[in-house]
Design a protein around this motif. Structure first.
Motif, PDB file in Angstrom:
ATOM      1  N   ALA A 193       0.831  -1.206   0.000  1.00 12.49           N
ATOM      2  CA  ALA A 193       0.000   0.000   0.000  1.00 12.49           C
ATOM      3  C   ALA A 193       0.867   1.258   0.000  1.00 12.49           C
ATOM      4  CB  ALA A 193      -0.925  -0.016   1.218  1.00 12.49           C
ATOM      5  N   ILE A 194       1.941   1.259   0.800  1.00 10.96           N
ATOM      6  CA  ILE A 194       2.807   2.436   0.883  1.00 10.96           C
ATOM      7  C   ILE A 194       3.504   2.696  -0.443  1.00 10.96           C
ATOM      8  CG2 ILE A 194       4.885   3.373   1.975  1.00 10.96           C
ATOM      9  CD1 ILE A 194       4.073   1.961   4.539  1.00 10.96           C
ATOM     10  N   LYS A 195       4.043   1.632  -1.053  1.00 13.26           N
ATOM     11  CA  LYS A 195       4.724   1.788  -2.343  1.00 13.26           C
ATOM     12  C   LYS A 195       3.748   2.259  -3.416  1.00 13.26           C
ATOM     13  CE  LYS A 195       7.904  -0.568  -5.493  1.00 13.26           C
ATOM     14  NZ  LYS A 195       7.323  -0.016  -6.718  1.00 13.26           N
ATOM     15  N   PHE A 196       2.547   1.722  -3.386  1.00  9.96           N
ATOM     16  CA  PHE A 196       1.535   2.120  -4.365  1.00  9.96           C
ATOM     17  C   PHE A 196       1.245   3.620  -4.258  1.00  9.96           C
ATOM     18  CE2 PHE A 196      -2.744   3.035  -5.718  1.00  9.96           C
ATOM     19  CZ  PHE A 196      -2.859   2.347  -6.906  1.00  9.96           C
ATOM     20  N   ILE A 197       1.031   4.093  -3.039  1.00  9.63           N
ATOM     21  CA  ILE A 197       0.718   5.509  -2.825  1.00  9.63           C
ATOM     22  C   ILE A 197       1.879   6.394  -3.250  1.00  9.63           C
ATOM     23  CG2 ILE A 197       0.270   7.257  -1.060  1.00  9.63           C
ATOM     24  CD1 ILE A 197      -1.323   5.124   0.463  1.00  9.63           C
TER      25      ILE A 197
END
Length: 228
Positions: A193-197
Motif C-alpha cells: 500500500a505504501i509503495k503504491f501511494i
C-alpha cells in the motif's frame, strides 16, 4: 479564506485522495472499491454543484491559451468521470449486482482505461490550480514572506518527485494501461500500500509540476510579448 472556499478545497482533496485509493483495486478488494466509488460519485456531484456557475461562463469573456486549455481539460475530466462511473455501475458485482449486462468485458476495459486517463487529467487539473492551492496553504499557515532557501528546497523536492515519477510510470506501465486493451490491468508483484501511494503520488507529481511550470512559462512569455 472563507468557509465556502475551504469547503471546496476539502471536497477536491477528498476526491483526489479517494481517486488515488480507487486505483489500488488489488489492495482494497472489490467491495471497498465499489463503496469508495459511490463516495467519489457523490463528491463529484458536489464538486459540479459548487462550480456550477463555471459552465455558464464557458463562452463568455476573453479566451486566451490558458483559459482554452482549462476549459478543454475540465470538459475532458467531466467526460472521463461520467464514463468511468457509468461503466463501474454496469460491471458492479456487489453494490449494483442487480444490474445485469450480457458482456461486461467491454465495459470493464472502458472503466479501467478511463480511470487511468481520469487520473492523469486530474493531475493536470491540480497543476492548473497549483498556484491557488499554494497561496491558500500560505494564508492558512501564516507564511507571507519569501525565502530563497525554502524555494530552492521545494524545487529540488519537486525535481526528485518528477524523477521518481518517471521511473514509477515505466515500472507500472502507465502508457500501456492508457492505450492497450487490458481489462484487468497489470500489477507490480512486490506491491504494498505504501509503495503504491508513493508511486502514484510521484506520477501525479509529473503532471502537476509540468502543468504548473508550463503555465508560468506561457504567462512569462505573454508578459514579455506585451511589453514589446
Amino acid at each position: 479564506m472563507n468557509r465556502k472556499m475551504l469547503f471546496k478545497l476539502a471536497v477536491d482533496l477528498a476526491m483526489t485522495i479517494l481517486m488515488l485509493i480507487e486505483m489500488a483495486y488489488y489492495i482494497t478488494g472489490n467491495t471497498v472499491h465499489e463503496f469508495l466509488g459511490v463516495i467519489v460519485f457523490v463528491l463529484f456531484i458536489v464538486h459540479i454543484f459548487l462550480n456550477r456557475r463555471w459552465f455558464g461562463t464557458i463562452l463568455k469573456g476573453k479566451h486566451n491559451m490558458r483559459r482554452i486549455l482549462q476549459i478543454v481539460l475540465n470538459l475532458l475530466f467531466l467526460a472521463a468521470m461520467a464514463v468511468m462511473i457509468i461503466c463501474g455501475i454496469l460491471i458492479s458485482s456487489d453494490l449494483f449486482s442487480f444490474i445485469q449486462v450480457n458482456d461486461d468485458m467491454i465495459f470493464r476495459q472502458i472503466h479501467v482505461q478511463t480511470a487511468y486517463w481520469g487520473f492523469i487529467i486530474m493531475a493536470v487539473h491540480v497543476g492548473f490550480s497549483w498556484g491557488i492551492i499554494i497561496n491558500s496553504v500560505r494564508r492558512m499557515t501564516g507564511i507571507v514572506s519569501t525565502s530563497l532557501i525554502r524555494t530552492i528546497g521545494l524545487r529540488v523536492l519537486a525535481a526528485l518527485i518528477v524523477f521518481y515519477g518517471v521511473y514509477a510510470s515505466f515500472e507500472r506501465e502507465i502508457g500501456f494501461k492508457l492505450t492497450v486493451y487490458n481489462p484487468f490491468g497489470t500489477w507490480v508483484n512486490d506491491d504494498t500500500a505504501i509503495k503504491f501511494i508513493i508511486d502514484h503520488l510521484s506520477i501525479m507529481g509529473i503532471y502537476i509540476c509540468g502543468t504548473h511550470y508550463a503555465l508560468k512559462f506561457i504567462q512569462r512569455e505573454g508578459q514579455t510579448a506585451t511589453q514589446k
